[in-house]
Design a protein around this motif. Structure first.
Motif, PDB file in Angstrom:
ATOM      1  N   ASN A   1      -9.177  20.079   3.000  1.00 44.07           N
ATOM      2  CA  ASN A   1      -9.580  20.994   4.071  1.00 44.07           C
ATOM      3  C   ASN A   1      -9.210  20.419   5.433  1.00 44.07           C
ATOM      4  OD1 ASN A   1     -10.682  23.017   2.438  1.00 44.07           O
ATOM      5  ND2 ASN A   1     -12.674  22.009   2.368  1.00 44.07           N
ATOM      6  N   THR A   2      -9.391  19.119   5.585  1.00 45.58           N
ATOM      7  CA  THR A   2      -9.042  18.471   6.850  1.00 45.58           C
ATOM      8  C   THR A   2      -7.530  18.465   7.048  1.00 45.58           C
ATOM      9  OG1 THR A   2     -11.036  17.122   6.702  1.00 45.58           O
ATOM     10  CG2 THR A   2      -9.332  16.373   8.228  1.00 45.58           C
ATOM     11  N   ILE A   3      -6.779  18.253   5.978  1.00 43.26           N
ATOM     12  CA  ILE A   3      -5.307  18.326   6.064  1.00 43.26           C
ATOM     13  C   ILE A   3      -4.901  19.704   6.581  1.00 43.26           C
ATOM     14  CG2 ILE A   3      -3.189  18.468   4.662  1.00 43.26           C
ATOM     15  CD1 ILE A   3      -3.852  15.615   4.998  1.00 43.26           C
ATOM     16  N   ASP A   4      -5.541  20.751   6.070  1.00 41.29           N
ATOM     17  CA  ASP A   4      -5.240  22.110   6.539  1.00 41.29           C
ATOM     18  C   ASP A   4      -5.543  22.259   8.027  1.00 41.29           C
ATOM     19  OD1 ASP A   4      -4.228  23.199   4.199  1.00 41.29           O
ATOM     20  OD2 ASP A   4      -6.164  23.977   3.541  1.00 41.29           O
ATOM     21  N   LYS A   5      -6.677  21.732   8.476  1.00 40.08           N
ATOM     22  CA  LYS A   5      -7.041  21.815   9.894  1.00 40.08           C
ATOM     23  C   LYS A   5      -6.041  21.053  10.760  1.00 40.08           C
ATOM     24  CE  LYS A   5     -11.966  22.289   8.986  1.00 40.08           C
ATOM     25  NZ  LYS A   5     -13.272  21.626   9.009  1.00 40.08           N
ATOM     26  N   ILE A   6      -5.633  19.870  10.295  1.00 39.54           N
ATOM     27  CA  ILE A   6      -4.654  19.075  11.042  1.00 39.54           C
ATOM     28  C   ILE A   6      -3.335  19.832  11.141  1.00 39.54           C
ATOM     29  CG2 ILE A   6      -3.288  16.940  11.030  1.00 39.54           C
ATOM     30  CD1 ILE A   6      -5.735  15.620   9.586  1.00 39.54           C
ATOM     31  N   ALA A   7      -2.903  20.416  10.037  1.00 38.91           N
ATOM     32  CA  ALA A   7      -1.649  21.180  10.032  1.00 38.91           C
ATOM     33  C   ALA A   7      -1.713  22.332  11.028  1.00 38.91           C
ATOM     34  CB  ALA A   7      -1.361  21.696   8.624  1.00 38.91           C
ATOM     35  N   THR A   8      -2.839  23.025  11.074  1.00 38.63           N
ATOM     36  CA  THR A   8      -3.007  24.136  12.018  1.00 38.63           C
ATOM     37  C   THR A   8      -2.944  23.628  13.459  1.00 38.63           C
ATOM     38  OG1 THR A   8      -4.321  25.389  10.425  1.00 38.63           O
ATOM     39  CG2 THR A   8      -4.562  25.981  12.751  1.00 38.63           C
TER      40      THR A   8
ATOM     41  N   MET B   1       0.838  -1.184   0.000  1.00 37.42           N
ATOM     42  CA  MET B   1       0.000   0.000   0.000  1.00 37.42           C
ATOM     43  C   MET B   1       0.884   1.249   0.000  1.00 37.42           C
ATOM     44  SD  MET B   1      -2.909   1.179   2.734  1.00 37.42           S
ATOM     45  CE  MET B   1      -4.037  -0.008   2.069  1.00 37.42           C
ATOM     46  N   THR B   2       0.533   2.174  -0.837  1.00 38.12           N
ATOM     47  CA  THR B   2       1.272   3.419  -0.937  1.00 38.12           C
ATOM     48  C   THR B   2       0.958   4.316   0.256  1.00 38.12           C
ATOM     49  OG1 THR B   2       1.140   3.313  -3.340  1.00 38.12           O
ATOM     50  CG2 THR B   2       1.665   5.428  -2.387  1.00 38.12           C
ATOM     51  N   LYS B   3       2.005   4.867   0.829  1.00 39.33           N
ATOM     52  CA  LYS B   3       1.813   5.823   1.918  1.00 39.33           C
ATOM     53  C   LYS B   3       1.594   7.199   1.307  1.00 39.33           C
ATOM     54  CE  LYS B   3       4.292   5.463   5.584  1.00 39.33           C
ATOM     55  NZ  LYS B   3       5.416   5.461   6.508  1.00 39.33           N
ATOM     56  N   LEU B   4       0.441   7.776   1.593  1.00 37.62           N
ATOM     57  CA  LEU B   4       0.115   9.081   1.026  1.00 37.62           C
ATOM     58  C   LEU B   4       0.220  10.203   2.039  1.00 37.62           C
ATOM     59  CD1 LEU B   4      -2.973   8.027  -1.112  1.00 37.62           C
ATOM     60  CD2 LEU B   4      -0.615   8.354  -1.866  1.00 37.62           C
ATOM     61  N   ASN B   5       0.106   9.869   3.322  1.00 36.74           N
ATOM     62  CA  ASN B   5       0.211  10.928   4.321  1.00 36.74           C
ATOM     63  C   ASN B   5       1.133  10.513   5.461  1.00 36.74           C
ATOM     64  OD1 ASN B   5      -1.213  10.054   6.860  1.00 36.74           O
ATOM     65  ND2 ASN B   5      -2.926   9.785   5.458  1.00 36.74           N
ATOM     66  N   ARG B   6       1.576  11.498   6.219  1.00 36.38           N
ATOM     67  CA  ARG B   6       2.503  11.301   7.334  1.00 36.38           C
ATOM     68  C   ARG B   6       1.853  11.683   8.655  1.00 36.38           C
ATOM     69  NH1 ARG B   6       6.562  14.428   7.884  1.00 36.38           N
ATOM     70  NH2 ARG B   6       7.896  12.842   8.737  1.00 36.38           N
ATOM     71  N   ILE B   7       0.538  11.610   8.738  1.00 32.71           N
ATOM     72  CA  ILE B   7      -0.162  12.059   9.934  1.00 32.71           C
ATOM     73  C   ILE B   7       0.331  11.317  11.170  1.00 32.71           C
ATOM     74  CG2 ILE B   7      -2.407  12.200  11.078  1.00 32.71           C
ATOM     75  CD1 ILE B   7      -3.611  12.659   8.242  1.00 32.71           C
ATOM     76  N   LYS B   8       0.464  10.007  11.084  1.00 35.60           N
ATOM     77  CA  LYS B   8       0.904   9.222  12.240  1.00 35.60           C
ATOM     78  C   LYS B   8       2.282   9.665  12.718  1.00 35.60           C
ATOM     79  CE  LYS B   8       1.577   4.486  13.803  1.00 35.60           C
ATOM     80  NZ  LYS B   8       1.412   3.073  13.453  1.00 35.60           N
ATOM     81  N   VAL B   9       3.193   9.859  11.791  1.00 40.66           N
ATOM     82  CA  VAL B   9       4.564  10.263  12.130  1.00 40.66           C
ATOM     83  C   VAL B   9       4.574  11.631  12.807  1.00 40.66           C
ATOM     84  CG1 VAL B   9       6.821  10.865  11.145  1.00 40.66           C
ATOM     85  CG2 VAL B   9       5.566   8.894  10.259  1.00 40.66           C
ATOM     86  N   VAL B  10       3.818  12.567  12.258  1.00 42.08           N
ATOM     87  CA  VAL B  10       3.801  13.924  12.808  1.00 42.08           C
ATOM     88  C   VAL B  10       3.130  13.944  14.182  1.00 42.08           C
ATOM     89  CG1 VAL B  10       3.072  16.310  12.429  1.00 42.08           C
ATOM     90  CG2 VAL B  10       3.941  14.950  10.516  1.00 42.08           C
ATOM     91  N   LEU B  11       2.081  13.143  14.366  1.00 39.88           N
ATOM     92  CA  LEU B  11       1.463  13.048  15.697  1.00 39.88           C
ATOM     93  C   LEU B  11       2.496  12.591  16.729  1.00 39.88           C
ATOM     94  CD1 LEU B  11      -2.021  11.441  14.953  1.00 39.88           C
ATOM     95  CD2 LEU B  11      -1.616  13.691  15.958  1.00 39.88           C
ATOM     96  N   VAL B  12       3.274  11.573  16.387  1.00 37.16           N
ATOM     97  CA  VAL B  12       4.299  11.072  17.307  1.00 37.16           C
ATOM     98  C   VAL B  12       5.342  12.153  17.577  1.00 37.16           C
ATOM     99  CG1 VAL B  12       6.182   9.406  17.562  1.00 37.16           C
ATOM    100  CG2 VAL B  12       3.956   8.642  16.729  1.00 37.16           C
ATOM    101  N   GLU B  13       5.798  12.820  16.522  1.00 36.49           N
ATOM    102  CA  GLU B  13       6.795  13.882  16.690  1.00 36.49           C
ATOM    103  C   GLU B  13       6.287  14.996  17.599  1.00 36.49           C
ATOM    104  OE1 GLU B  13       8.905  13.451  12.286  1.00 36.49           O
ATOM    105  OE2 GLU B  13       7.561  15.132  12.669  1.00 36.49           O
ATOM    106  N   LYS B  14       4.998  15.281  17.545  1.00 31.15           N
ATOM    107  CA  LYS B  14       4.412  16.357  18.344  1.00 31.15           C
ATOM    108  C   LYS B  14       3.903  15.877  19.705  1.00 31.15           C
ATOM    109  CE  LYS B  14       4.870  19.742  15.416  1.00 31.15           C
ATOM    110  NZ  LYS B  14       5.436  21.049  15.734  1.00 31.15           N
ATOM    111  N   GLY B  15       4.025  14.576  19.976  1.00 31.92           N
ATOM    112  CA  GLY B  15       3.587  14.050  21.263  1.00 31.92           C
ATOM    113  C   GLY B  15       2.076  14.041  21.426  1.00 31.92           C
ATOM    114  N   LYS B  16       1.357  13.892  20.332  1.00 37.00           N
ATOM    115  CA  LYS B  16      -0.104  13.890  20.350  1.00 37.00           C
ATOM    116  C   LYS B  16      -0.616  12.502  19.967  1.00 37.00           C
ATOM    117  CE  LYS B  16      -0.440  18.354  21.080  1.00 37.00           C
ATOM    118  NZ  LYS B  16      -0.915  18.894  22.323  1.00 37.00           N
ATOM    119  N   THR B  17      -1.860  12.217  20.326  1.00 39.24           N
ATOM    120  CA  THR B  17      -2.462  10.922  20.012  1.00 39.24           C
ATOM    121  C   THR B  17      -3.538  11.074  18.942  1.00 39.24           C
ATOM    122  OG1 THR B  17      -4.215  11.137  21.659  1.00 39.24           O
ATOM    123  CG2 THR B  17      -2.116  10.150  22.393  1.00 39.24           C
ATOM    124  N   GLY B  18      -3.884   9.946  18.352  1.00 39.76           N
ATOM    125  CA  GLY B  18      -4.983   9.936  17.400  1.00 39.76           C
ATOM    126  C   GLY B  18      -6.290  10.335  18.056  1.00 39.76           C
TER     127      GLY B  18
END
Length: 67
Positions: A45-52, A1-18
């Motif tokens: 739009n959700t990607i933008d909200k997550i980034a913010t 499966m192709t990885k299209l987003n890095r949300i999991k990685v960035v959550l870990v880097e920021k010390g946040k949970t799903g």
């Protein structure tokens, strides 16, 4: 499966949970889990909200494509 987003990685880097992200966005933890496993993708739009929420550039959340 192709990885299209890095949300999991960035959550870990920021010390946040799903669960935290789901609560902040008004989504279910199941939806965020699917984003993190790349089985479904959030809309732009959700990607933008997550980034913010995570205080990162939205490009940080998306895997670069090989051209």
């Amino acid at each position: 499966m192709t990885k299209l987003n890095r949300i999991k990685v960035v959550l870990v880097e920021k010390g946040k949970t799903g669960k935290w992200l789901a609560d902040e966005l008004g989504k279910t933890p199941s939806t965020v889990s699917k984003w993190c496993s790349n089985s479904i993708q959030p809309d732009l739009n959700t990607i933008d909200k997550i980034a913010t929420l995570l205080n990162v550039d939205r490009r940080t959340l998306i895997e670069p494509s090989e051209i």
